[in-house]
Every structure is written in structure tokens, then in C-alpha cells.
Motif scaffolding. Sequence first.
Motif, PDB file in Angstrom:
ATOM      1  N   SER A  94       0.835  -1.197   0.000  1.00  0.00           N
ATOM      2  CA  SER A  94       0.000   0.000   0.000  1.00  0.00           C
ATOM      3  C   SER A  94       0.870   1.246   0.000  1.00  0.00           C
ATOM      4  N   GLU A  95       0.279   2.310  -0.524  1.00  0.00           N
ATOM      5  CA  GLU A  95       0.975   3.589  -0.604  1.00  0.00           C
ATOM      6  C   GLU A  95      -0.041   4.705  -0.354  1.00  0.00           C
ATOM      7  N   ILE A  96       0.354   5.676   0.465  1.00  0.00           N
ATOM      8  CA  ILE A  96      -0.534   6.793   0.778  1.00  0.00           C
ATOM      9  C   ILE A  96      -0.127   7.999  -0.062  1.00  0.00           C
ATOM     10  N   GLN A  97      -1.109   8.562  -0.774  1.00  0.00           N
ATOM     11  CA  GLN A  97      -0.913   9.788  -1.532  1.00  0.00           C
ATOM     12  C   GLN A  97      -2.039  10.735  -1.132  1.00  0.00           C
ATOM     13  N   ASN A  98      -1.708  11.756  -0.381  1.00  0.00           N
ATOM     14  CA  ASN A  98      -2.684  12.699   0.184  1.00  0.00           C
ATOM     15  C   ASN A  98      -3.688  11.940   1.046  1.00  0.00           C
TER      16      ASN A  98
END
Length: 152
Positions: free
Chosen positions: A40-44
Motif C-alpha cells: 500500500s501507498e498513501i498519496q494525500n
Amino acid sequence: MSLLKYSNTAEKTIHEDSDLYIDSFKKKLQETLRTFEAQSEIQNDTITFKRIVRNTTHSGQNKIDAMKLVREGIIRIERIDTTKIRIVWEVKLDALLFLSISIGLLIGLLTLFVSSMILISMIIGLLFASITYFIGCSIVKSQIDKIVNTGH
């Protein structure tokens, strides 16, 4: 709901600071996705996740991993006001569609060899593809809803 994407939305009323709640919610979601074996990756305010299927062993585990239907998607947390947030999630269903069409073709071909009637085999193949797709959709829905609800 389109054939290649499942999406849903939930609104939640919170009784604490919305920024702190959203940050803790994102961390819980990432932990749940990690145990779900997804990167998983968080962008904003959006978490994108992807489960990578590896073909590394001959023990049969890679065949089981290939059958997992929830492969990639996004979870977005939107702030409506100071006491409400909206959670939007989308999951791609292209692997499920491919799997259900393959099962329908296989059952249709087997029926063709048994009955030698092409119309009956096509109807049975389409029926099994449809049944497999809708069963898979319900499995995907329950899995992603469970993931999102663990973050609450």
C-alpha cells in the motif's frame, strides 16, 4: 457497479479531531492491508493497494495466491466537515472477470463434448460464467468491506 470495478461509499460521524482520526484510520488500514499481503501507498488522502501474485514455489501456494480476487484498488478518506468523513473504496475486478469467463468456457466445452449440442453448451457456459462472476463479486465485496471496517 460496472463489470470491471466495485466501488462503495460510507459516511462516518466522528467525535474527536478529524485530522487525528483520519491519520489513525490510515495507519490501521495500512496495517490491515499488510496482513492481507498487499503493498500500500498513501498519496494525500488516498491509499492505493496492490497484491502481487508471485510464482516462486512449487508447493501449490502460488496457485492459491493466484486465486485471490482482491488484487488492487484504492481507499479514499474525504473530510466532509469537522464531525463527518466519507470513505470511498474501489476495487478492480478484471481478474475476477477473466477467471469467470475461463470457467464458463471450460464448462461450456465440457458440455459440448458430452451433449454434442452447441446451443446447450453455450447456454450452460454463459450460465456458469455468470454464476461464478456474481459469487466472486460477493466474495470481493465482503473482503474489501471487512478491510475498510477494521479501520474504524
